[in-house]
Design an enzyme around this catalytic site. Sequence first.
Site, PDB file in Angstrom:
ATOM      1  N   LYS A   1       1.041  -1.181   0.176  1.00 50.67           N
ATOM      2  CA  LYS A   1      -0.133  -0.016   0.082  1.00 50.67           C
ATOM      3  C   LYS A   1       0.864   1.165  -0.052  1.00 50.67           C
ATOM      4  CE  LYS A   1      -3.948  -2.243   2.342  1.00 50.67           C
ATOM      5  NZ  LYS A   1      -4.597  -2.698   3.358  1.00 50.67           N
TER       6      LYS A   1
ATOM      7  N   GLN B   1      -4.302  -1.496   9.184  1.00 47.86           N
ATOM      8  CA  GLN B   1      -4.405  -2.551   8.854  1.00 47.86           C
ATOM      9  C   GLN B   1      -4.900  -3.880   9.654  1.00 47.86           C
ATOM     10  OE1 GLN B   1      -3.185  -3.455   5.634  1.00 47.86           O
ATOM     11  NE2 GLN B   1      -4.192  -5.323   6.122  1.00 47.86           N
TER      12      GLN B   1
ATOM     13  N   ASP C   1     -10.987   3.424   3.840  1.00 44.96           N
ATOM     14  CA  ASP C   1     -11.246   2.185   3.551  1.00 44.96           C
ATOM     15  C   ASP C   1     -12.896   1.892   3.647  1.00 44.96           C
ATOM     16  OD1 ASP C   1      -9.448   0.082   3.333  1.00 44.96           O
ATOM     17  OD2 ASP C   1      -9.108  -0.027   5.352  1.00 44.96           O
TER      18      ASP C   1
END
Length: 291
Positions: free
Chosen positions: A54, A98, A121
């Site tokens: 990422k 994460q 997200d």
Amino acid sequence: MKAQIIDGKKLAADTRAEIARGVVELKESKGVTPGLAVILVGDNPASVSYVTAKEKACREAGMLSREIRLPATISEDELIAEIEKLNADPLIHGILVQLPLPKGFSEKRVIDSIAAEKDVDGFTPVNVGKMLIGDDCFLPCTPHGIIKLIEVTRMDLSGKHAVVIGRSNIVGKPVAALLSRKSVNATVTMCHTGTKDISAFTRTADVVVVAAGRPNTLTGDMLKEGAVVIDVGVNRVPDANHPKGYRLCGDADFDSCAEIASAITPVPGGVGPMTITMLLWNTLESARKAV
Ligand code: NAP
């Protein structure tokens, strides 16, 4: 093999090039560089590799990437304090924690502490609720990427039957919600471990999205001729011939499905590259909204 391979790598590369142009345009016109903060707690090897990918993608798109690595011994309150600092930081437009977090953390409480306008997200209750009622919001990255992959096939889903196998909060449920939006207009069936005969549904499906986390959940004999298959699963199966001792496979049996389907995503190289791409997409959107 009859099916068209839906090339997630190519779609991701094309979309990332478009995002990179958007980043340059935003820097030149408003002097703003989109910034993404990625928080990793602990050192789970799979999480480390996802976070590294990422950050790399973020830098390649010309964005600011801030990596925050915290020990698994940090308390939940300390982690939330870090997130609150980022919520208030004008250089940061997107915050990603994460998952999974190490044992003992309440993922729900941690995710809830991310400001909705930086939740790139699309996992906070505010963004999930907005998605469901069709308000402007950050769409969750994997489901959004799946919609983009289906678009590659140019199949008009209006009035078509879509079957989603899996009902997780991060894939199955949001994919089903996006497919049933009026703009897509599919008739959606959601299957899970409580479904008695999944093939009775998949055999009438024009599109099957499989996100079960189990190899061979979908096989060619379960498909209608010409169906589109989107394989979300990422499974490690032991393989003595592979240097790492395992290989990656999806939830669909690729060979038998590719004989019947009109189009199918491979694993790897299908859904995965689009997930990170849609994260960059949301971060750019967030930076645009902030100016
Ligand atoms: P998850 O939270 O474990 O959910 C799996 C879902 O599949 C559950 O709803 C479960 O049903 C259902 N299921 C499991 N086995 C089934 C079976 N035999 N028949 C029917 N339904 C079954 O998993 P997830 O987070 O949604 O992820 C699914 C897969 O996608 C995993 O392999 C994951 O690694 C992968 N993934 C990939 C990406 C990417 O970017 N490529 C992103 C996210 C996830 P119940 O609810 O009844 O238990």
